[in-house]
Design a protein around this motif. Structure first.
Motif, short mmCIF file in Angstrom:
data_model
loop_
_atom_site.label_atom_id
_atom_site.label_comp_id
_atom_site.label_asym_id
_atom_site.label_seq_id
_atom_site.Cartn_x
_atom_site.Cartn_y
_atom_site.Cartn_z
N SER A 1 0.57 -1.02 0.18
CA SER A 1 -0.10 -0.26 -0.12
C SER A 1 1.26 1.54 -0.08
CB SER A 1 -1.20 0.16 1.93
OG SER A 1 -0.14 0.05 2.17
N SER A 2 1.99 0.91 0.15
CA SER A 2 3.39 2.22 0.10
C SER A 2 4.04 1.81 -1.17
CB SER A 2 3.74 1.92 1.45
OG SER A 2 4.83 3.00 1.00
N LEU A 3 3.85 3.06 -1.93
CA LEU A 3 4.83 3.96 -2.74
C LEU A 3 5.93 3.42 -2.82
CD1 LEU A 3 6.01 3.94 -6.20
CD2 LEU A 3 5.02 6.24 -5.65
N SER A 4 6.72 4.31 -1.35
CA SER A 4 8.21 4.88 -1.07
C SER A 4 8.72 3.23 -0.37
CB SER A 4 8.29 5.41 -0.20
OG SER A 4 7.22 5.66 1.11
N PHE A 5 7.49 2.61 -0.12
CA PHE A 5 8.09 1.67 0.83
C PHE A 5 8.54 0.21 -0.72
CE2 PHE A 5 8.26 -2.93 2.84
CZ PHE A 5 8.78 -2.53 3.60
N MET A 6 7.54 0.50 -1.55
CA MET A 6 7.37 -0.21 -2.26
C MET A 6 8.98 0.18 -3.35
SD MET A 6 4.76 -1.31 -6.00
CE MET A 6 3.68 -1.60 -5.00
N GLN A 7 9.43 1.22 -3.27
CA GLN A 7 10.72 1.66 -3.94
C GLN A 7 11.51 1.23 -3.38
OE1 GLN A 7 9.40 5.33 -3.79
NE2 GLN A 7 8.70 5.31 -6.50
N GLN A 8 11.10 0.82 -1.90
CA GLN A 8 12.54 0.59 -1.71
C GLN A 8 12.66 -0.86 -1.87
OE1 GLN A 8 12.38 1.97 2.88
NE2 GLN A 8 13.76 0.71 3.39
N GLN A 9 11.13 -1.54 -1.04
CA GLN A 9 12.10 -3.04 -0.70
C GLN A 9 12.12 -3.46 -2.02
OE1 GLN A 9 8.30 -5.24 0.99
NE2 GLN A 9 10.19 -6.39 1.72
N HIS A 10 11.20 -3.26 -3.36
CA HIS A 10 11.12 -3.97 -4.98
C HIS A 10 11.64 -3.92 -5.86
CE1 HIS A 10 10.06 -6.73 -7.23
NE2 HIS A 10 8.82 -5.96 -7.67
N LEU A 11 11.67 -2.33 -6.15
CA LEU A 11 11.74 -1.37 -7.60
C LEU A 11 13.51 -1.04 -8.29
CD1 LEU A 11 8.68 0.91 -8.03
CD2 LEU A 11 8.38 -1.66 -8.71
N ASP A 12 13.35 -0.94 -6.65
CA ASP A 12 15.03 -0.09 -6.43
C ASP A 12 15.97 -1.39 -6.61
OD1 ASP A 12 14.14 2.19 -6.40
OD2 ASP A 12 14.22 2.85 -4.71
N PRO A 13 16.21 -2.39 -5.51
CA PRO A 13 16.92 -3.42 -5.50
C PRO A 13 16.78 -4.19 -6.66
CG PRO A 13 14.98 -3.27 -3.44
CD PRO A 13 15.24 -2.31 -4.14
N ASN A 14 15.69 -4.74 -7.39
CA ASN A 14 15.97 -5.81 -8.64
C ASN A 14 15.98 -5.17 -9.74
OD1 ASN A 14 15.12 -8.02 -7.24
ND2 ASN A 14 12.99 -6.99 -6.19
N ASN A 15 15.87 -3.48 -9.28
CA ASN A 15 16.34 -3.14 -10.85
C ASN A 15 14.89 -3.01 -11.63
OD1 ASN A 15 16.99 -1.67 -12.92
ND2 ASN A 15 18.82 -2.61 -13.85
N VAL A 16 13.38 -2.76 -11.62
CA VAL A 16 12.30 -3.17 -11.94
C VAL A 16 12.11 -2.00 -13.24
CG1 VAL A 16 9.98 -3.03 -11.47
CG2 VAL A 16 11.11 -4.82 -9.95
N ALA A 17 12.22 -2.40 -14.44
CA ALA A 17 12.36 -1.26 -15.41
C ALA A 17 11.19 -0.60 -15.99
CB ALA A 17 12.98 -1.36 -16.48
N LEU A 18 10.43 -2.54 -15.76
CA LEU A 18 8.39 -1.71 -15.91
C LEU A 18 8.35 -2.25 -14.59
CD1 LEU A 18 6.11 -1.51 -17.47
CD2 LEU A 18 7.17 -3.54 -18.84
N GLY A 19 7.05 -1.68 -13.88
CA GLY A 19 6.19 -2.89 -13.12
C GLY A 19 4.80 -2.60 -13.81
#
Lengths: 357, 369
Positions: free
Chosen positions: B87-105
């Motif tokens: 439910s939190s964009l910032s935590f999704m970025q921190q836990q998933h999008l950034d460390p896994n280098n998600v270019a498209l979600g």
């Protein structure tokens, strides 16, 4: 084409009840009167419309009557043709669709007696399956115990789509009776049509129902495994009949993965699903849902990781293969022997019993 | 799976080393029950607070089969500021999008208006969810793309919602669930396919949903594991229906994505369809070609939960049969059966196939290449 060897066991042939009146001699006065007074004519299931192309190979279709209704035809087209030692009769007559447990029981008893008198007594190579309806587990068990006195009955026959998933505890007395009496439990394609024939609702077409049989077998296998049927009945053999088998490896990969993640929910499942299948579950050979290419097929056999799972079947008179090509290309001699002889005998211990003439 | 058997690497140290991936199944959640209210008419606020949102099952709170853990989500995915997992964009970025280098979600919201018995409420909730995806997610984070969520049982209003969003680059697909009142090939759903084709968007069919049908063709089973495994059988039934009703023939530019229902079953189903079609094609003259051809040309699969055979050559053979160009990597973040991108694909895959699997197939299908 791979040639069959003599003396094999055809684990899925379908003698057809010509008409509901064929069962009248095997019904008591009350049920005979019910059938005639109420104008009941026949119990043909949508799973196998008589004239559907899959219900009979064109060259096996009789000039008149239902495919599979004539013993001489079955001898010439299947038993002699493939030089079998035994063939196991799995009658597909719509008794499971009936809603009244009393009527269903009466029809099942008549069907089993009809099979004994008109097929097993007339052809020594034939063996029978005890058809029961699941409306009443108590009546099903009584019918199993009654028929099992005849050693020519080698399994209990259920349909893959009924009222409830087959692993449900309510059905366990049936499995206990089968295990106790040395009978396998065969689960055949077909529906009682008490639920939609797919898990996403009613489709429009007969072809959808037939395709959906394979998915129904998958969900039943899940149910049987996770409810713990084989923890309770470790020596019970269940045979998936006309199920297809090429779906099995990826199905087991998925089930195994979720079992690892969710086994707290069903702690009594004490062996991995793959191990349970290897020890307790068998599959009839036909239909083979794979390209006619020995390389692919042999890769699929390798994915199954066991040569003990398949049992020879023609699915007579259903249209699954052409000519004599009941065995696919590329099978080794060893695998042919296992599929045709060793695996069926290991699955059906009653085949070894001597039958008094 | 969320049972941690090894230390997770520190995110910051691995960012640079990881190649970019597409994650084609991310589940954004609402932080509070009222988070959609700004996009819902006040009539519906009152409705939700009195009657609720009855689905095609009896439970007013929670799903009919209790999940294995709260919200079916990772216990380590609760945002520090509170609210449910996802439910939190910032935590999704921190836990998933950034460390896994998600270019498209790709966002696939669940628990929306889909599978509700009141179709008018369903329509209102789906439209609100679509506005919310833009406001809370895609307008704040350019790597995320939204799905047009539609009221699945009401074809005309669903089509209207698709047309309203057509051309909006925030959206990359139309989202349906696999379990509906009828099989997905049925005519009541055709307006959805017509509008999706017109908008040039693929239709993603995500496992789950409720339509009143038991999750087996033999009645309701006992356990959550049966529902989870059963999603793959439901998806097979839905795909067979789409092929046999002639949807791919009628909508020749429509592509479909099978999401979170496995892909291992695809070859066997296609072989079975072809074999039975040879026998019974006179019943379905609108199916003009062998079913496997429609499937291999028009259907893609997301990877999670990844097929996991004991032997990797079995996995590679399976993917060879499906095609390395048909799979779209997905993690299912933040759900409990999340697939870690660094662990799903065994060694031994060519660079081209690996890049296709993790990123390029998705960019191409979604028109982002």
């Amino acid at each position: 084409m791979t040639a069959p060897i003599a003396g094999g066991v055809d684990c899925d042939v379908h003698p057809a009840v010509p008409h509901l009146t064929s069962l009248l001699p095997y019904l008591n006065d009350y049920w005979r009167d019910q059938v005639t007074t109420r104008g009941m004519t026949d119990l043909v299931s949508q799973s196998y419309p008589t004239c559907s192309p899959i219900a009979s190979r064109p060259d096996w279709r009789p000039a008149q009557g239902k495919p599979g209704s004539n013993l001489d035809d079955m001898r010439a087209q299947a038993l002699d043709r493939f030089h079998v030692g035994h063939a196991i009769c799995n009658p597909l007559y719509g008794v499971q669709m009936v809603f009244s447990e009393d009527m269903a029981d009466a029809f099942c008893r008549a069907l089993n007696d009809w099979l004994t008198t008109e097929w097993l007594d007339r052809e020594p190579r034939l063996r029978g399956s005890i058809v029961v309806s699941l409306q009443s587990v108590e009546k099903a068990v009584a019918e199993i115990e009654r028929c099992a006195q005849d050693p020519r009955f080698v399994q209990v026959l259920l349909l893959v789509m009924g009222d409830l998933p087959l692993g449900k505890r309510a059905y366990w007395p049936i499995y206990a009776a089968a295990e106790r009496l040395g009978l396998a439990v065969g689960i055949h394609a077909g529906s009682a049509y008490h639920s939609p024939p797919t898990s996403v609702g009613w489709g429009s077409y007969h072809i959808e129902d037939y395709v959906a049989q394979a998915q129904a077998f998958q969900t039943q296998l899940t149910s049987l495994i996770v409810e713990g049927v084989f923890a309770r009945h470790p020596t019970l053999k269940m045979v998936m009949l006309e199920s297809g088998f090429t779906w099995l490896p990826p199905f087991l990969w998925r089930l195994h993965k979720f079992w690892r993640g969710l086994r707290m929910e069903t702690p009594w499942v004490d062996r991995a699903p793959l191990e349970i299948v290897r020890s307790n579950i068998r599959f009839s050979l036909q239909p083979i849902d794979a390209p006619p290419d020995p390389v692919t097929l042999n890769r699929l056999f390798d994915h199954m990781q066991s040569d003990e799972l398949l049992l020879f079947s023609t699915d007579y008179p259903h249209w699954q293969f052409e000519g004599d090509a009941v065995l696919p290309d590329g099978l080794s001699d060893d695998l042919v022997r296992k599929i045709m002889i060793d695996n069926p005998h290991a699955t059906y211990p009653r085949l070894r019993q001597t039958v008094q003439a | 799976m969320n049972i941690q058997v090894r230390e997770r690497p520190e995110p910051a140290s691995t960012v640079a080393a990881k190649t970019a991936i597409a994650d084609c199944d991310i589940h954004p959640a609402r932080a509070t029950p009222t988070e959609l209210y700004p996009w819902l008419a006040s009539r519906w606020h009152a409705h939700l607070e009195t009657i609720g949102a009855p689905a095609y099952h009896g439970m007013m709170i929670g799903p009919p089969y209790p999940k294995a853990q709260p919200n079916a989500s990772r216990r380590d995915a609760y945002p520090p500021e509170g609210g449910p997992q996802g439910s939190s964009l910032s935590f999704m970025q921190q836990q998933h999008l950034d460390p896994n280098n998600v270019a498209l979600g790709v966002l696939n919201p669940l628990g929306t208006g889909q599978g509700l018995r009141n179709h008018e409420l369903a329509t209102a909730l789906c439209s609100a969810i679509n506005d919310w995806q833009i406001a809370k997610w895609t307008s704040q984070e350019s790597r995320l793309k939204a799905s047009i969520v539609v009221a699945n049982e009401d074809g005309p209003t669903a089509a209207a919602e698709i047309r309203k969003r057509a051309g909006d680059r925030n959206f990359v697909q139309v989202l349906l669930l696999s379990r509906n009142v009828e099989p997905l090939g049925q005519r009541r759903y055709w307006p959805i396919y017509e509008a999706a084709e017109e908008a040039g968007l693929p239709v993603g069919i995500h496992a789950f949903g409720y339509g009143g049908n038991p999750v087996t063709a033999s009645g309701w089973p006992s356990y959550y594991i049966e529902e989870m495994v059963g999603h793959s059988q439901c998806q097979q039934g839905g795909l067979a229906s789409l092929v046999l009703e002639g949807v791919f023939e009628r909508f020749p530019k429509l592509n479909m994505i099978m999401i979170e229902a496995g892909f291992g079953w695809a070859p066997s189903l296609a072989w079975r369809l072809d074999k039975v079609w040879q026998r019974l094609k006179s019943e379905v003259p609108h199916v003009k070609r062998p079913p496997s051809e429609y499937i291999s040309e028009r259907v893609w699969w997301t990877t999670q939960p990844m097929e996991d055979p004991e032997r990797r050559d079995h996995l590679f053979e399976l993917i060879d049969w499906i095609g390395w160009d048909r799979l779209l990597f997905a993690t299912d973040y933040p759900h409990w059966d999340y697939d870690d991108p660094s662990r799903v694909l065994p060694a031994g895959v060519s660079d081209t196939n690996r890049d296709a699997f993790y990123l390029n197939n998705a960019l191409k299908l979604y028109g982002l290449a």
